[in-house]
Scaffold this motif. Sequence first.
Motif, short mmCIF file in Angstrom:
data_model
loop_
_atom_site.label_atom_id
_atom_site.label_comp_id
_atom_site.label_asym_id
_atom_site.label_seq_id
_atom_site.Cartn_x
_atom_site.Cartn_y
_atom_site.Cartn_z
N TRP A 88 -18.40 -13.91 -20.15
CA TRP A 88 -17.50 -14.83 -19.43
C TRP A 88 -17.69 -14.63 -17.93
O TRP A 88 -17.82 -13.49 -17.47
N PRO A 89 -17.70 -15.71 -17.15
CA PRO A 89 -17.89 -15.59 -15.70
C PRO A 89 -16.74 -14.83 -15.04
O PRO A 89 -15.59 -14.96 -15.44
N MET A 90 -17.09 -14.03 -14.02
CA MET A 90 -16.07 -13.35 -13.22
C MET A 90 -15.41 -14.41 -12.34
O MET A 90 -16.06 -15.32 -11.84
N ARG A 91 -14.08 -14.31 -12.17
CA ARG A 91 -13.36 -15.29 -11.37
C ARG A 91 -12.23 -14.61 -10.62
O ARG A 91 -11.72 -13.57 -11.03
N GLU A 92 -11.85 -15.24 -9.53
CA GLU A 92 -10.77 -14.77 -8.68
C GLU A 92 -9.54 -15.63 -8.93
O GLU A 92 -9.63 -16.71 -9.52
N THR A 93 -8.39 -15.17 -8.43
CA THR A 93 -7.16 -15.95 -8.53
C THR A 93 -7.38 -17.33 -7.93
O THR A 93 -7.95 -17.45 -6.85
N GLY A 94 -6.96 -18.36 -8.64
CA GLY A 94 -7.13 -19.74 -8.17
C GLY A 94 -8.39 -20.40 -8.66
O GLY A 94 -8.53 -21.61 -8.55
N GLU A 95 -9.34 -19.63 -9.18
CA GLU A 95 -10.57 -20.22 -9.69
C GLU A 95 -10.39 -20.57 -11.16
O GLU A 95 -9.86 -19.78 -11.93
N SER A 96 -10.84 -21.73 -11.52
CA SER A 96 -10.74 -22.16 -12.91
C SER A 96 -12.09 -22.00 -13.60
O SER A 96 -13.11 -21.76 -12.96
#
Length: 131
Positions: A88-96
């Motif tokens: 699964w892709p790494m994501r930051e808060t606010g990223e969908s």
Amino acid sequence: YNPLPEPVDLDGWWIQSCADRRVELSGRLPGNAYLLLAGSRNQDENGGVRADEVLGDLQLSNGEGSVLVFDAQQNLVDQVRYTSEAPWPMRETGESLELANPAADNNNGATWLVGSRRYGPGGMGTPGSRR
């Protein structure tokens, strides 16, 4: 997303999280169209995005969770279990996350991409459309 050419009657359908929170759906989803859920129907509160339905109590974690879709006969139509671990892709808060291809296996994290287009304050994604 409705990949079929004909509309789908959503009356009685619902979307549910792994925490058993749910949002009821209604109306018709045209063929080859998206249903967009957001925190509010007010575009000013959604970064300029027009929502079709309101999330209500349904909250999705940035880390891991599940999204389940049920039809009016209580059949599980689709389910996605996501995590913050590879593939699964790494994501930051606010990223969908967005499925790269609607026909892809949505339970395979490698078929998902992090939303890249900025919308509103702190939002990243392509709500209601594909890249």
